[in-house]
Scaffold this motif. Structure first.
Motif, short mmCIF file in Angstrom:
data_model
loop_
_atom_site.label_atom_id
_atom_site.label_comp_id
_atom_site.label_asym_id
_atom_site.label_seq_id
_atom_site.Cartn_x
_atom_site.Cartn_y
_atom_site.Cartn_z
N TYR A 72 0.82 -1.21 0.00
CA TYR A 72 0.00 0.00 0.00
C TYR A 72 0.85 1.27 0.00
O TYR A 72 1.87 1.35 0.68
N ALA A 73 0.39 2.24 -0.73
CA ALA A 73 0.99 3.58 -0.74
C ALA A 73 -0.09 4.55 -1.16
O ALA A 73 -1.20 4.16 -1.51
N ALA A 74 0.22 5.84 -1.09
CA ALA A 74 -0.69 6.88 -1.58
C ALA A 74 -2.06 6.81 -0.93
O ALA A 74 -3.09 6.82 -1.60
N ASN A 75 -2.08 6.72 0.39
CA ASN A 75 -3.32 6.82 1.17
C ASN A 75 -4.26 5.63 1.03
O ASN A 75 -5.44 5.72 1.38
N GLN A 76 -3.78 4.49 0.53
CA GLN A 76 -4.65 3.33 0.38
C GLN A 76 -5.14 2.81 1.73
O GLN A 76 -6.26 2.29 1.83
N SER A 77 -4.33 2.94 2.78
CA SER A 77 -4.77 2.48 4.09
C SER A 77 -5.90 3.35 4.62
O SER A 77 -6.81 2.87 5.30
N VAL A 78 -5.87 4.64 4.30
CA VAL A 78 -6.95 5.54 4.71
C VAL A 78 -8.25 5.12 4.02
O VAL A 78 -9.33 5.10 4.64
N THR A 79 -8.15 4.75 2.76
CA THR A 79 -9.33 4.30 2.03
C THR A 79 -9.92 3.04 2.66
O THR A 79 -11.14 2.92 2.83
N ASP A 80 -9.06 2.10 3.04
CA ASP A 80 -9.54 0.88 3.68
C ASP A 80 -10.27 1.19 4.99
O ASP A 80 -11.30 0.60 5.30
N PHE A 81 -9.72 2.11 5.76
CA PHE A 81 -10.37 2.47 7.02
C PHE A 81 -11.72 3.15 6.75
O PHE A 81 -12.73 2.83 7.38
N ALA A 82 -11.73 4.07 5.80
CA ALA A 82 -12.95 4.81 5.52
C ALA A 82 -14.06 3.93 4.98
O ALA A 82 -15.25 4.21 5.18
N THR A 83 -13.69 2.84 4.31
CA THR A 83 -14.69 1.95 3.71
C THR A 83 -14.99 0.73 4.57
O THR A 83 -15.69 -0.18 4.12
N GLY A 84 -14.47 0.69 5.79
CA GLY A 84 -14.78 -0.39 6.70
C GLY A 84 -14.00 -1.67 6.49
O GLY A 84 -14.30 -2.70 7.11
N LYS A 85 -12.97 -1.64 5.64
CA LYS A 85 -12.15 -2.83 5.45
C LYS A 85 -11.14 -3.03 6.57
O LYS A 85 -10.56 -4.10 6.72
N ALA A 86 -10.90 -1.96 7.33
CA ALA A 86 -10.01 -2.03 8.49
C ALA A 86 -10.63 -1.23 9.62
O ALA A 86 -11.25 -0.18 9.37
N ALA A 87 -10.47 -1.69 10.84
CA ALA A 87 -11.12 -1.05 11.99
C ALA A 87 -10.26 -0.01 12.67
O ALA A 87 -10.78 0.82 13.42
N MET A 88 -8.94 -0.03 12.42
CA MET A 88 -8.05 0.93 13.06
C MET A 88 -7.03 1.44 12.04
O MET A 88 -6.70 0.75 11.07
N LEU A 89 -6.53 2.64 12.31
CA LEU A 89 -5.58 3.29 11.41
C LEU A 89 -4.72 4.24 12.23
O LEU A 89 -5.24 4.99 13.06
N MET A 90 -3.41 4.21 12.03
CA MET A 90 -2.50 5.17 12.67
C MET A 90 -2.13 6.20 11.60
O MET A 90 -1.47 5.87 10.62
N TRP A 91 -2.55 7.46 11.82
CA TRP A 91 -2.39 8.44 10.73
C TRP A 91 -2.25 9.85 11.30
O TRP A 91 -2.60 10.12 12.45
N GLN A 92 -1.74 10.75 10.46
CA GLN A 92 -1.62 12.16 10.81
C GLN A 92 -2.86 12.92 10.33
O GLN A 92 -3.14 12.94 9.15
N ALA A 93 -3.58 13.53 11.26
CA ALA A 93 -4.70 14.42 10.91
C ALA A 93 -5.49 13.91 9.72
O ALA A 93 -5.56 14.55 8.67
#
Length: 436
Positions: free
Chosen positions: A259-280
């Motif tokens: 993953y790169a380019a905010n793909q983990s944020v997309t997973d969190f936003a779409t419910g594919k992941a329950a937690m995310l460590m991120w800046q703002a």
């Protein structure tokens, strides 16, 4: 954050130590004008696109022109190009009058001698050093030297958690320790849903988390003399802990290794992941249609019973504003820095970009009193530490971040990631560091 996240230094950063003697004064800034009525400003991509940044910044630059009579020629530069452009400018001695830099690059760029030092007299010209949060000043240059820049936008990492998914799993509160996070992550990992999203193909994210975990394990990856200690037992333990989210804990999807380019944020936003460590992440999550009521934000976990540096839960993230030493319009450049770091502009720009003002008075504005930003402000004030403020920091980001990327790829492929394997990868990274 969307595109605001500070990237790892690119491979060209290895050349940074060679530019120290190439930055003497005397030449006009490329693209700038020696007239006191013009300035050139290189802005980093903070918004959803380069065009979005122009829409945000150009009205403010016109406001500055109305106040001072100085026209600012704006160029917004994507993060993928920014460090290369800055390094080329420092090597040639020709650059903009004012520029944004990732705060983690401060000491590396300071070592080139191309940036104007902010001594006491210079700080006085922009309103004083004590207006800024101490943690943000600590990320503006090497200790014991006058800062090479001033803070502009500040951020810190937080743990974002999906309230609905937590409730469905019977988890009442966000995890405060790593043992709790792994236990919760296993409960939340079911079917195509995972407990945690990470971004293993993103060298910057990798090194930021490696550094924070390193602090928790008792190392900042450098010794007191500024010598790299990338493969110390503490560093090995920190990196292995992060890689184990895929390798042994299995709370992050194997595909996250790429993953790169905010793909983990997309997973969190779409419910594919329950937690995310991120800046703002708030502005980015909103752009994906996620309602702020659907998630909570807590500090990134720390070891149980930790205190002091071992309770560090974030690196000090953010963007700094620097003046190119070769500017032919120093008075105008400092006037612009004063304007951009003034209370009113700090409130407007940081609220627009979803970041935190590094200026104390601006941060007190109600716009920054949302649950997300209050949590991140607390982390920035009491739980964040600056990445190593040493001349080789850019290489550290690239090499250690890449080592973590390689280890995550091995984990995703099902290969065992032992302590010996982690140590070997980190030793290889250290061996690639310049001798000086």
């Amino acid at each position: 954050m969307p595109t605001r996240r500070i990237p790892a230094a690119l491979a060209l950063a290895a050349a940074i130590v060679l530019t120290t003697t190439a930055c003497g004064g005397g030449s006009a800034s490329s693209g700038s004008n020696s007239s006191p009525k013009t300035l050139t400003y290189w802005a980093s991509n903070q918004g959803t696109s380069l065009e979005n940044d122009k829409q945000v910044l150009e009205p403010e630059l016109r406001k500055f022109e109305q106040q001072t009579g100085i026209k600012v020629n704006l160029e917004v530069i994507p993060w993928s190009d920014l460090l290369n452009r800055i390094l080329a400018a420092t090597a040639s001695g020709q650059g903009p009058d004012v520029l944004n830099i990732g705060n983690t690059w401060s000491a590396s760029l300071q070592a080139t001698g191309a940036l104007l030092p902010f001594d006491q007299a210079t700080f006085d010209r922009i309103g004083g050093k004590d207006r800024f949060l101490p943690a943000t000043i600590a990320s503006a240059g090497a200790a014991g030297k006058d800062p090479a820049a001033v803070p502009l936008y500040s951020m810190a990492y937080g743990l974002y958690y999906n309230k609905k998914l937590f409730q469905a799993a019977g988890i009442a509160n966000p995890p405060a320790t790593w043992d709790e996070l792994v236990a919760d992550g296993k409960k939340l990992t079911t079917g195509s849903q995972y407990g945690l999203a990470i971004e293993g193909g993103n060298v910057s994210e990798n090194v930021h988390h490696a550094f924070t975990l390193g602090m928790q394990h008792g190392t900042g990856f450098y010794d007191a003399a500024g010598k790299p200690q990338f493969d110390s037992p503490q560093a090995v333990a920190a990196v292995k802990q992060y890689v184990d989210f895929i390798a042994t804990d299995r709370i992050a999807a194997p595909g996250n290794a790429e993953y790169a380019a905010n793909q983990s944020v997309t997973d969190f936003a779409t419910g594919k992941a329950a937690m995310l460590m991120w800046q703002a992440a708030g502005a980015n999550l909103k752009s994906h249609g996620m309602n702020p009521d659907d998630y909570g934000v807590a500090p990134v976990p720390v070891p149980a019973g930790s205190s002091g540096p071992q309770a560090t839960s974030s690196m000090v993230a953010g963007i700094n504003l620097a003046v190119f030493k070769n500017t032919k319009n120093l008075d105008g450049a400092l006037s612009f820095v004063k304007f951009m770091t003034g209370d009113d502009e700090q409130k407007l720009l940081n609220s627009t970009y979803g970041s935190l003002p590094p200026v104390k008075a601006a941060q007190a504005d109600p716009a920054f009193a949302t649950p997300e930003l209050k949590t991140l402000a607390g982390v920035l004030s009491t739980g964040a530490a600056p990445l190593p403020q040493v001349a080789s920091e850019s290489q550290f980001e690239t090499l250690v971040g890449t080592a973590v990327k390689n280890l995550l790829a091995s984990a995703a492929a099902g290969k065992p990631v032992t302590e010996a394997a982690v140590k070997a990868e980190l030793s290889k990274a250290q061996q690639q560091m310049p001798a000086n």
